[in-house]
Design an enzyme around this catalytic site. Structure first.
Site, PDB file in Angstrom:
ATOM      1  CB  VAL A  76     -81.083  39.182   1.000  1.00 63.26           C
ATOM      2  CG1 VAL A  76     -81.522  38.821  -0.448  1.00 63.26           C
ATOM      3  CG2 VAL A  76     -80.796  40.857   1.267  1.00 63.26           C
ATOM      4  N   GLY A  77     -80.923  36.477   2.653  1.00 62.14           N
ATOM      5  CA  GLY A  77     -80.980  35.012   2.786  1.00 62.14           C
ATOM      6  C   GLY A  77     -82.428  34.466   3.151  1.00 62.14           C
ATOM      7  CG  ASN A 127     -80.353  28.866   5.202  1.00 59.42           C
ATOM      8  OD1 ASN A 127     -79.226  28.542   4.880  1.00 59.42           O
ATOM      9  ND2 ASN A 127     -81.284  28.903   4.255  1.00 59.42           N
ATOM     10  N   GLY A 163     -71.994  36.011   1.925  1.00 59.08           N
ATOM     11  CA  GLY A 163     -72.545  35.275   0.767  1.00 59.08           C
ATOM     12  C   GLY A 163     -71.848  36.090  -0.507  1.00 59.08           C
ATOM     13  CD  GLN A 215     -76.125  32.839 -10.348  1.00 60.63           C
ATOM     14  OE1 GLN A 215     -76.867  33.629 -10.781  1.00 60.63           O
ATOM     15  NE2 GLN A 215     -75.946  31.706 -10.936  1.00 60.63           N
ATOM     16  CD  GLN A 257     -74.573  35.212   8.719  1.00 62.61           C
ATOM     17  OE1 GLN A 257     -75.707  35.658   8.676  1.00 62.61           O
ATOM     18  NE2 GLN A 257     -73.862  34.499   7.951  1.00 62.61           N
ATOM     19  CG  HIS A 300     -89.414  37.264   0.464  1.00 61.79           C
ATOM     20  ND1 HIS A 300     -89.641  37.825  -0.845  1.00 61.79           N
ATOM     21  CD2 HIS A 300     -88.206  36.328   0.091  1.00 61.79           C
ATOM     22  CE1 HIS A 300     -88.601  37.545  -1.644  1.00 61.79           C
ATOM     23  NE2 HIS A 300     -87.941  36.409  -1.421  1.00 61.79           N
ATOM     24  NE  ARG A 313     -88.005  29.038  -2.521  1.00 63.04           N
ATOM     25  CZ  ARG A 313     -89.155  29.044  -3.380  1.00 63.04           C
ATOM     26  NH1 ARG A 313     -89.977  28.105  -3.359  1.00 63.04           N
ATOM     27  NH2 ARG A 313     -89.658  30.305  -3.929  1.00 63.04           N
ATOM     28  CG  ASP A 349     -91.343  39.971  -2.321  1.00 63.86           C
ATOM     29  OD1 ASP A 349     -91.615  38.784  -2.960  1.00 63.86           O
ATOM     30  OD2 ASP A 349     -91.032  39.928  -1.374  1.00 63.86           O
ATOM     31  N   GLY A 372     -74.161  38.362  -4.811  1.00 59.52           N
ATOM     32  CA  GLY A 372     -72.953  39.448  -4.604  1.00 59.52           C
ATOM     33  C   GLY A 372     -72.393  39.903  -5.752  1.00 59.52           C
TER      34      GLY A 372
HETATM   35  C1  LMR Z   1     -86.903  35.391  -4.785  1.00 58.92           C
HETATM   36  O1  LMR Z   1     -87.929  35.704  -4.471  1.00 58.92           O
HETATM   37  O2  LMR Z   1     -86.605  35.289  -5.825  1.00 58.92           O
HETATM   38  C2  LMR Z   1     -85.840  34.546  -3.830  1.00 58.92           C
HETATM   39  O3  LMR Z   1     -86.381  34.938  -2.482  1.00 58.92           O
HETATM   40  C3  LMR Z   1     -85.739  32.994  -4.084  1.00 58.92           C
HETATM   41  C4  LMR Z   1     -86.658  32.460  -3.733  1.00 58.92           C
HETATM   42  O4  LMR Z   1     -86.538  31.478  -3.083  1.00 58.92           O
HETATM   43  O5  LMR Z   1     -87.866  32.585  -4.097  1.00 58.92           O
END
Ligand code: LMR
Length: 326
Positions: free
Chosen positions: A129-130, A105, A11, A15, A112, A187, A92, A159, A17
């Site tokens: 991260v995705g 996803n 990816g 943005q 991958q 997350h 999202r 976070d 990246g």
């Molecule tokens: C974030 O925490 O900003 C990202 O993971 C994007 C999201 O979907 O919250």
């Protein structure tokens, strides 16, 4: 000079990246004495963009940047990679929850995982991260059973950083003064930012800040910060996510100072009653090229309830993708 560290980023034309690659090439991830090679991986329709990013990287004349490859081919992109940063996923949109992304996803992460196992360097480490990153990591890891469990990470540094800033701003202190800001679980909006153990200039956050604010406003702000950014920008966090990627890798590769910890989702070893294998955010200490999960953190009833909620969400996500776990 050391041999270059090969970093593959999926990816890469997005943005995150764009906010990330220049900082890696400048030495912010591995230090100013470590050369790097970058593999920018993206879908066919993104090829003009990653080619353009490569042109810009070339134009920076970064002394540490030894090579840049742009590709749509996972085998080429992951070949001998020491670090794989899996950023690419369908992002999202406003109103969507991370669970909505599981189906879309999840499948990407099977392919991958397989390609990483087949092509990457023997010492490869993977940061997912995705979103939904914990469960995407679970899927990719299950698709690469030969790669040891302690090489897989899903990102909760964003976070942790958000939570630290909230506490610093509330007490008008420097963000550096905030330590041990543990994020437990997913997350997602169920994560538990554990203010009970956070310290500010060595004092418990709970001694310095009123409980009502911590229990309600603080927890909710951190849990919903990603959604708030999406609402404000019309796009998900990019600069702060890229920054958290840099922080994640640095925290993993740098020995953690005595008495401190950092948060990261890793495969559970059964600690804190989290079933083995689930990708759960814990407090970690980095040590000798690996890490350990900090033990002995105690939780009162409220914290236990919150940790149980995020654990339940992760187990539901796991159940939803069972078919992709091999
Ligand atoms: C974030 O925490 O900003 C990202 O993971 C994007 C999201 O979907 O919250």
């Amino acid at each position: 000079m050391k041999p270059p560290i090969k970093v593959a980023i999926t990816g890469a034309g997005g943005q995150i990246g764009y906010s990330l690659v220049f900082r890696i090439a400048a030495g912010e991830m591995f230090g100013t004495d470590t050369p790097v090679e970058l593999r920018l991986i993206d879908l066919e329709r993104q090829v003009p963009i990653i080619d353009g990013v490569k042109m810009e990287l070339d134009d920076c004349a970064f002394p540490l940047l030894k090579k840049v490859v742009t590709t749509t081919d996972l085998a080429e992109g992951f070949a001998d990679a020491n670090w794989v940063i899996l950023v690419g996923s369908v992002p999202r949109k406003d109103g969507m929850e991370r669970k909505d992304l599981l189906e879309i996803n999840g499948k990407i992460f099977v392919g991958q995982g397989q390609a990483i196992e087949k092509n990457a360097a023997p010492d490869v480490r993977i940061l997912v991260v995705g979103n939904p990153c914990n469960t995407n990591c679970l899927i990719a890891k299950a698709s690469a059973p030969k790669i040891p469990a302690n090489r897989w990470f899903a990102m909760t540094a964003l976070d942790e950083n958000r939570a630290k800033t909230q506490l610093a701003q509330k007490t008008s202190t420097d963000v550096d003064a905030v330590k041990n800001m543990i994020i437990w679980g997913n997350h997602s909006a169920t994560q538990f930012p554990d203010y009970f153990h956070a310290t500010i200039n060595g004092k418990a956050a709970t001694e310095l800040i009123e409980n009502d604010w911590l229990e309600n406003s603080f927890v909710e702000t951190v849990q919903k910060r990603g959604a708030a950014v999406i609402k404000a920008r019309g796009a998900s966090s990019a600069g702060s996510a890229a920054n958290a990627i840099i922080d994640s890798v640095r925290r993993i590769i740098t020995p953690t100072p005595e008495g401190e910890s950092f948060s990261m989702a890793v495969p559970s070893d059964g600690s804190y009653g989290v079933p083995e294998g689930l990708i759960f955010s814990f407090p970690l200490k980095s040590k000798d090229e690996s890490y350990e999960i900090v033990q002995g953190v105690e939780h009162d009833e409220l914290a236990q309830t919150k940790i149980a909620a995020t654990l339940q969400e992760l187990q539901e996500e796991q159940a939803a993708v069972q078919g992709m776990l091999g």
